[in-house]
Write a protein that holds these residues in place. Structure first.
Motif, short mmCIF file in Angstrom:
data_model
loop_
_atom_site.label_atom_id
_atom_site.label_comp_id
_atom_site.label_asym_id
_atom_site.label_seq_id
_atom_site.Cartn_x
_atom_site.Cartn_y
_atom_site.Cartn_z
N GLY A 269 0.80 -1.22 0.00
CA GLY A 269 0.00 0.00 0.00
C GLY A 269 0.83 1.27 0.00
O GLY A 269 0.36 2.30 0.45
N LEU A 270 2.08 1.18 -0.50
CA LEU A 270 2.98 2.34 -0.49
C LEU A 270 3.29 2.76 -1.92
O LEU A 270 3.08 2.00 -2.89
CB LEU A 270 4.28 2.00 0.25
N THR A 271 3.84 3.95 -2.07
CA THR A 271 4.25 4.48 -3.35
C THR A 271 5.76 4.64 -3.38
O THR A 271 6.40 4.69 -2.31
CB THR A 271 3.58 5.83 -3.62
N PRO A 272 6.38 4.75 -4.56
CA PRO A 272 7.83 4.95 -4.62
C PRO A 272 8.25 6.16 -3.80
O PRO A 272 7.57 7.17 -3.77
CB PRO A 272 8.09 5.16 -6.12
N GLY A 273 9.37 6.02 -3.13
CA GLY A 273 9.87 7.10 -2.28
C GLY A 273 9.61 6.85 -0.80
O GLY A 273 10.07 7.61 0.04
N ASP A 278 8.64 3.50 6.86
CA ASP A 278 7.28 3.38 6.30
C ASP A 278 6.99 1.93 5.94
O ASP A 278 5.88 1.43 6.15
CB ASP A 278 7.15 4.27 5.06
N VAL A 279 8.01 1.25 5.37
CA VAL A 279 7.84 -0.16 4.98
C VAL A 279 7.54 -1.01 6.19
O VAL A 279 6.65 -1.85 6.19
CB VAL A 279 9.10 -0.66 4.24
N ARG A 280 8.29 -0.78 7.28
CA ARG A 280 8.07 -1.59 8.49
C ARG A 280 6.66 -1.36 9.04
O ARG A 280 5.96 -2.31 9.41
CB ARG A 280 9.10 -1.22 9.57
N ARG A 281 6.27 -0.08 9.14
CA ARG A 281 4.94 0.20 9.68
C ARG A 281 3.83 -0.40 8.82
O ARG A 281 2.87 -0.99 9.33
CB ARG A 281 4.74 1.71 9.82
N ALA A 282 3.98 -0.28 7.49
CA ALA A 282 2.97 -0.82 6.59
C ALA A 282 2.90 -2.34 6.71
O ALA A 282 1.82 -2.94 6.71
CB ALA A 282 3.28 -0.41 5.15
#
Length: 324
Positions: A269-273, A278-282
């Motif tokens: 559910g993330l976008t480039p950048g 953010d990756v860990r939380r997602a």
């Protein structure tokens, strides 16, 4: 994915039919384990009576085990769930339950004094409201907690304190007497040593000269060894630098396909950048939402679909942790 990545309380939340009920159970268990003069069986019966309308769907034993372990991470997580999910009416109900399990007659432990105030603050229950609710339920006012740093506290709660204090004073006097005797012995020994010192002065002069010569030889040898070691370390650093540069060149020559990174981010559910944090939380959010254990009561087909979704999430996370 192995459940070892989750704590016992996190696993309970994943399996619970009502996470807010499970979180409230832990907070009430936390109060119960600090209640004095009651057995473990009485604690569990009282918790079962107070929470008979809860919809958690699991045994009380694991909750009480976590409460007994004083797992502050689990207690903090439970507090966050309760604060987020409780309405004003539910907050008052939780405070009612906490007071009920903390005392029958208004006499509560020092720890539960502070735990009740913590829960009231967590649930936005005003101190005056807490006091009123406490008096309505127990018939006694909620008095300020006693101060363990004051002498009067130990007079009441530890009658043996002053007897112990008198014994400590007697022991201190005995130690003082022994110290004086030791000082006298040391004075006599000092006089003997001074006599011996006069006799050994000539010997020490010779020993110092021998030691000076030996030290000079040792320093010369040590300097030579240090220069050799420094040269060896410099060669090792140069070799390590060459290897590191070669490794960086190799990594630059074969960067990961950007389209795979974009797909992995999209799975989470993330976008480039997005950052590594953010990756860990997602990942944690998606893993909790799509964990197969949440679908154990569904059909085999639903469980299989959940397992496949969870595996895609894990693969995306593992790939991003390697490439970031």
């Amino acid at each position: 994915m192995s459940t070892a990545r989750f704590s016992p309380f996190e696993l309970l939340l994943l399996k619970s039919r009502s996470q807010v009920d499970t979180a409230t159970l832990l907070l009430l268990g936390w109060v119960l384990v600090h209640r004095q003069h009651v057995s473990e069986g009485q604690r569990r019966r009282r918790l079962a009576q107070v929470t008979s309308q809860f919809r958690h769907g699991h045994e009380l034993g694991p909750v009480m085990s976590i409460a007994h372990s004083q797992d502050l991470h689990a207690i903090q997580l439970a507090a966050e769930v309760v604060r987020k999910e409780c309405t004003k009416e539910r907050s008052l109900s939780v405070m009612h339950q906490a007071i009920t399990v903390a005392t029958d007659d208004g006499d509560i432990s020092l720890a539960n004094h502070y735990i009740l105030r913590f829960l009231a603050d967590l649930l936005n229950v005003a101190p005056a409201t807490l006091g009123t609710l406490f008096q309505e339920l127990t018939g006694q006012p909620l008095r300020p907690p006693e101060d363990p740093s004051r002498d009067a506290y130990w007079q009441t709660h530890d009658p043996a304190y002053y007897a112990q204090k008198a014994q400590e004073e007697a022991d201190a006097a005995q130690r003082e007497k022994a110290s004086q005797e030791q000082a006298e012995q040391q004075q006599r020994a000092k006089a003997d040593k001074q006599q011996e010192k006069k006799q050994k002065q000539q010997e020490k002069k010779q020993q110092k000269e021998d030691a000076r010569r030996a030290k000079a030889r040792a320093e010369q040898s040590s300097a030579e060894q240090a220069r050799a070691e420094q040269a060896r370390q410099e060669r090792a650093r140069q070799e390590q630098a060459r290897q590191e540069e070669s490794r960086r060149r190799q990594q630059r020559s074969s960067p990961p396909p950007p389209d795979r990174t974009t797909r992995a981010l999209a799975v989470l559910g993330l976008t480039p950048g997005a950052s590594k944090a953010d990756v860990r939380r997602a990942y944690r959010r998606m893993a909790q939402l799509h964990h197969p254990d949440r679908f154990y009561s569904e059909s085999k087909h639903q469980v299989a679909l959940a397992s496949a979704r969870f595996q895609r999430i894990k693969n995306a996370y593992d790939y991003l942790m390697q490439t970031y």
